[in-house]
Design an enzyme around this catalytic site. Structure first.
Site, PDB file in Angstrom:
ATOM      1  N   GLY A 249       0.843  -1.185   0.000  1.00 38.73           N
ATOM      2  CA  GLY A 249       0.000   0.000   0.000  1.00 38.73           C
ATOM      3  C   GLY A 249       0.877   1.233   0.000  1.00 38.73           C
TER       4      GLY A 249
ATOM      5  N   GLN B 217       2.920   9.775   1.865  1.00 40.45           N
ATOM      6  CA  GLN B 217       4.211   9.082   1.782  1.00 40.45           C
ATOM      7  C   GLN B 217       5.019   9.503   0.556  1.00 40.45           C
ATOM      8  OE1 GLN B 217       2.376   4.999   2.451  1.00 40.45           O
ATOM      9  NE2 GLN B 217       4.343   4.777   3.483  1.00 40.45           N
TER      10      GLN B 217
ATOM     11  N   CYS C 121       6.054  -0.774   7.104  1.00 37.40           N
ATOM     12  CA  CYS C 121       5.662   0.453   6.398  1.00 37.40           C
ATOM     13  C   CYS C 121       6.832   0.924   5.544  1.00 37.40           C
ATOM     14  CB  CYS C 121       5.297   1.522   7.424  1.00 37.40           C
ATOM     15  SG  CYS C 121       4.790   3.077   6.678  1.00 37.40           S
ATOM     16  N   LEU C 122       6.547   1.318   4.307  1.00 38.55           N
ATOM     17  CA  LEU C 122       7.615   1.803   3.420  1.00 38.55           C
ATOM     18  C   LEU C 122       8.344   3.001   4.030  1.00 38.55           C
ATOM     19  CD1 LEU C 122       5.818   1.656  -0.055  1.00 38.55           C
ATOM     20  CD2 LEU C 122       7.725   0.209   0.686  1.00 38.55           C
TER      21      LEU C 122
ATOM     22  N   HIS D 112      -4.325   0.625   7.903  1.00 36.56           N
ATOM     23  CA  HIS D 112      -2.959   1.164   7.949  1.00 36.56           C
ATOM     24  C   HIS D 112      -2.849   2.412   7.063  1.00 36.56           C
ATOM     25  CE1 HIS D 112       1.594   0.652   7.974  1.00 36.56           C
ATOM     26  NE2 HIS D 112       1.401   1.485   6.962  1.00 36.56           N
ATOM     27  N   GLU D 113      -3.375   2.315   5.837  1.00 39.66           N
ATOM     28  CA  GLU D 113      -3.252   3.435   4.895  1.00 39.66           C
ATOM     29  C   GLU D 113      -4.129   4.617   5.310  1.00 39.66           C
ATOM     30  OE1 GLU D 113      -0.776   3.334   2.942  1.00 39.66           O
ATOM     31  OE2 GLU D 113      -0.419   1.187   3.170  1.00 39.66           O
TER      32      GLU D 113
ATOM     33  N   HIS E  73      -2.360   6.792   7.685  1.00 37.43           N
ATOM     34  CA  HIS E  73      -1.420   7.750   7.077  1.00 37.43           C
ATOM     35  C   HIS E  73      -2.108   9.069   6.733  1.00 37.43           C
ATOM     36  CE1 HIS E  73       2.388   5.735   6.590  1.00 37.43           C
ATOM     37  NE2 HIS E  73       1.832   4.657   6.072  1.00 37.43           N
TER      38      HIS E  73
END
Ligand code: ZN
Length: 173
Positions: free
Chosen positions: A47, A52, A90-91, A132-133, A136
């Protein structure tokens, strides 16, 4: 051609700002969404949320294993009392994995990539990624769910990422 979008890491202030809702989905939004999908695959994430890549708009893309999934202006309208624990990464926080307890089933509302209103029930990995997204877009990061012991364990990595984020915007003297 590699993506022109630049991945932001922990310590970058953009990850701590709430994203704004998208008013309408036009050509520039569609173009940006295509770029985000490309970037998600290039970064090898499940994702990717707009903050991000430095964009404070309520958009994320995901792939739970069955192709790209585009979400605009997400809302979680109902959540199951049943919760599940899953390890998340997470990226924007490479090398950090945290076990997070979240509702297993959620009812969500959002606009799809064509600006159409969608309401559906999600479970499993997709429900997990959605939560999760969405986090953000509201300035929450997985490290916020860490126990004191986890935070301590990951402190050196967090400090490295903060330094990296600072250097990213430093103008050469
Ligand atoms: Zn993330």
């Amino acid at each position: 051609m590699p993506t022109a979008l630049k991945l932001r890491y922990y310590g970058d202030p953009v990850l701590r700002q709430c994203a704004s809702p998208v008013d309408s989905v036009g050509p520039s939004e569609r173009f940006f969404i295509q770029e985000m999908i490309r970037a998600m695959y290039e970064f090898e994430g499940a994702g990717l949320a707009a903050p991000q890549v430095g964009v404070e708009r309520q958009i994320f893309v995901a792939d739970a294993g069955d192709g790209p999934f585009v979400v605009i202006n997400p809302e979680i309208v109902e959540a199951s009392t049943e919760q599940a624990v899953m390890e998340e990464g997470c990226l924007s926080l490479p090398k950090i994995r945290i076990n997070i307890k979240r509702p297993s089933v959620i009812r969500v509302r959002y606009l799809d990539g064509n600006g159409r209103r969608v309401e559906r029930v999600l479970s499993g990995l997709l429900a997990r990624i959605f939560q999760h997204e969405s986090d953000h877009l509201f300035a929450r990061l997985l490290i916020d769910y860490a126990t004191d012991a986890e935070r301590e364990k990951f402190q050196p990595q967090l400090a490295r990422l903060e330094a990296l984020s600072r250097d990213m915007w430093k103008t050469p003297a």
